[in-house]
Enzyme design. Structure first.
Site, PDB file in Angstrom:
ATOM      1  N   LYS A 287       0.827  -1.204   0.000  1.00 63.11           N
ATOM      2  CA  LYS A 287       0.000   0.000   0.000  1.00 63.11           C
ATOM      3  C   LYS A 287       0.865   1.260   0.000  1.00 63.11           C
ATOM      4  O   LYS A 287       0.592   2.208  -0.731  1.00 63.11           O
ATOM      5  CB  LYS A 287      -0.936   0.016   1.214  1.00 63.11           C
ATOM      6  CG  LYS A 287      -1.881   1.211   1.205  1.00 63.11           C
ATOM      7  CD  LYS A 287      -2.695   1.326   2.472  1.00 63.11           C
ATOM      8  CE  LYS A 287      -3.779   0.310   2.558  1.00 63.11           C
ATOM      9  NZ  LYS A 287      -4.737   0.587   3.653  1.00 63.11           N
TER      10      LYS A 287
ATOM     11  N   ASP B 166      -8.158   3.674   4.206  1.00 58.75           N
ATOM     12  CA  ASP B 166      -8.722   2.358   4.469  1.00 58.75           C
ATOM     13  C   ASP B 166      -9.547   2.009   3.250  1.00 58.75           C
ATOM     14  O   ASP B 166     -10.245   2.859   2.692  1.00 58.75           O
ATOM     15  CB  ASP B 166      -9.561   2.334   5.747  1.00 58.75           C
ATOM     16  CG  ASP B 166      -9.742   0.917   6.283  1.00 58.75           C
ATOM     17  OD1 ASP B 166      -8.890   0.043   5.998  1.00 58.75           O
ATOM     18  OD2 ASP B 166     -10.727   0.671   6.989  1.00 58.75           O
ATOM     19  N   THR B 167      -9.415   0.765   2.822  1.00 60.11           N
ATOM     20  CA  THR B 167     -10.084   0.309   1.617  1.00 60.11           C
ATOM     21  C   THR B 167     -10.932  -0.901   1.932  1.00 60.11           C
ATOM     22  O   THR B 167     -10.510  -1.777   2.687  1.00 60.11           O
ATOM     23  CB  THR B 167      -9.043  -0.053   0.535  1.00 60.11           C
ATOM     24  OG1 THR B 167      -8.335   1.135   0.167  1.00 60.11           O
ATOM     25  CG2 THR B 167      -9.703  -0.639  -0.701  1.00 60.11           C
TER      26      THR B 167
ATOM     27  N   PHE C 241      -1.973  -6.577  -5.572  1.00 60.92           N
ATOM     28  CA  PHE C 241      -1.967  -7.242  -4.268  1.00 60.92           C
ATOM     29  C   PHE C 241      -3.394  -7.293  -3.754  1.00 60.92           C
ATOM     30  O   PHE C 241      -4.301  -6.736  -4.355  1.00 60.92           O
ATOM     31  CB  PHE C 241      -1.026  -6.525  -3.282  1.00 60.92           C
ATOM     32  CG  PHE C 241      -1.416  -5.112  -2.952  1.00 60.92           C
ATOM     33  CD1 PHE C 241      -2.150  -4.822  -1.814  1.00 60.92           C
ATOM     34  CD2 PHE C 241      -1.046  -4.055  -3.769  1.00 60.92           C
ATOM     35  CE1 PHE C 241      -2.503  -3.519  -1.496  1.00 60.92           C
ATOM     36  CE2 PHE C 241      -1.384  -2.749  -3.473  1.00 60.92           C
ATOM     37  CZ  PHE C 241      -2.122  -2.483  -2.319  1.00 60.92           C
ATOM     38  N   GLY C 242      -3.595  -7.941  -2.650  1.00 64.34           N
ATOM     39  CA  GLY C 242      -4.937  -8.046  -2.084  1.00 64.34           C
ATOM     40  C   GLY C 242      -5.861  -8.812  -3.011  1.00 64.34           C
ATOM     41  O   GLY C 242      -5.547  -9.905  -3.475  1.00 64.34           O
TER      42      GLY C 242
ATOM     43  N   LYS D 231      -3.124   0.885 -13.712  1.00 63.15           N
ATOM     44  CA  LYS D 231      -3.954   0.584 -12.533  1.00 63.15           C
ATOM     45  C   LYS D 231      -3.962   1.783 -11.590  1.00 63.15           C
ATOM     46  O   LYS D 231      -5.021   2.197 -11.102  1.00 63.15           O
ATOM     47  CB  LYS D 231      -3.424  -0.653 -11.810  1.00 63.15           C
ATOM     48  CG  LYS D 231      -4.152  -0.922 -10.504  1.00 63.15           C
ATOM     49  CD  LYS D 231      -3.408  -1.897  -9.619  1.00 63.15           C
ATOM     50  CE  LYS D 231      -3.955  -1.843  -8.230  1.00 63.15           C
ATOM     51  NZ  LYS D 231      -3.129  -2.473  -7.241  1.00 63.15           N
TER      52      LYS D 231
ATOM     53  N   ARG E 237      -8.021   3.851  -5.038  1.00 61.50           N
ATOM     54  CA  ARG E 237      -7.064   4.605  -4.228  1.00 61.50           C
ATOM     55  C   ARG E 237      -6.646   5.878  -4.954  1.00 61.50           C
ATOM     56  O   ARG E 237      -6.564   6.945  -4.357  1.00 61.50           O
ATOM     57  CB  ARG E 237      -5.863   3.717  -3.900  1.00 61.50           C
ATOM     58  CG  ARG E 237      -4.891   4.362  -2.936  1.00 61.50           C
ATOM     59  CD  ARG E 237      -3.920   3.352  -2.338  1.00 61.50           C
ATOM     60  NE  ARG E 237      -4.617   2.541  -1.343  1.00 61.50           N
ATOM     61  CZ  ARG E 237      -4.793   1.224  -1.446  1.00 61.50           C
ATOM     62  NH1 ARG E 237      -4.317   0.559  -2.474  1.00 61.50           N
ATOM     63  NH2 ARG E 237      -5.441   0.575  -0.502  1.00 61.50           N
TER      64      ARG E 237
END
Length: 186
Positions: A9, A65-66, A146-147, A167, A173
């Site tokens: 992140k 925060d996502t 990621f994630g 992206k 984000r």
């Protein structure tokens, strides 16, 4: 200061923030105590982290925060996205749980929602939100990101299949950080 212990992140936020040309530099190498994400909303957690790190370092602090909100799951995993499969789990554990929970579901619509917060040691703060709509795939695809990126499809590609620079120009984000930058530099 990026208020996150997640190196993936931090790298993404730094790349996006610098591309926006806001004019501030990101300080690295400082430490602070872990900030427990006890908020019930993305905004509460983003503010908790930003305020705690600003207080600990004496510097303005940027946090986010996502949450991945899946319609067929009533908005889950949402604010619990990082811990969807439990505490101290890997990205893949969370993805596996999501794919299991989505088995047999025809409605695969979802959205990533990010709330970004910038807090100053004085107590001043700004908050902005970014959303990216997509759908959950039936299997992982792609090597990047990621994630949940390998199962979140936008158009005909997952975020893990999209080159990083692209992206970072379309993501939830980046949308949140772009909105935050607009508040800083109207």
């Amino acid at each position: 200061m990026v208020a996150s212990a997640n190196p993936d992140k931090v790298a993404e936020v730094e790349e996006i923030w610098e591309a926006l040309g806001v004019g501030s530099r990101i300080v690295r190498g400082l430490t602070w105590e872990d900030v427990e994400e006890t908020g019930e909303t993305l905004e509460e957690n983003a503010l908790l982290k930003a305020r705690a790190v600003a207080a600990a370092t004496g510097l303005p602090s940027l946090a986010d925060d996502t949450g991945l909100e899946v319609d067929a799951l009533g908005g889950r995993p949402g604010v619990r996205s990082a811990r969807y499969a439990g505490e101290d789990v890997t990205y893949q554990d969370n993805v596996n749980r999501l794919l299991t929970d989505m088995e047999g579901r025809s409605d695969r619509s979802a959205r990533f929602r990010t709330v970004a917060a910038l807090a100053w040691p004085s107590g001043r703060f700004l908050v902005a939100e970014g959303v990216l709509k997509g759908r959950i795939t039936t299997a992982t695809r792609g090597e990047g990101g990621f994630g949940y990126d390998s199962v979140f499809e936008v158009g005909d590609r997952t975020l893990a299949e999209i080159p990083t620079a692209h992206k970072n120009s379309i993501s939830h984000r980046s949308r949140a950080l772009r909105s935050l930058a607009a508040l800083l530099c109207p």
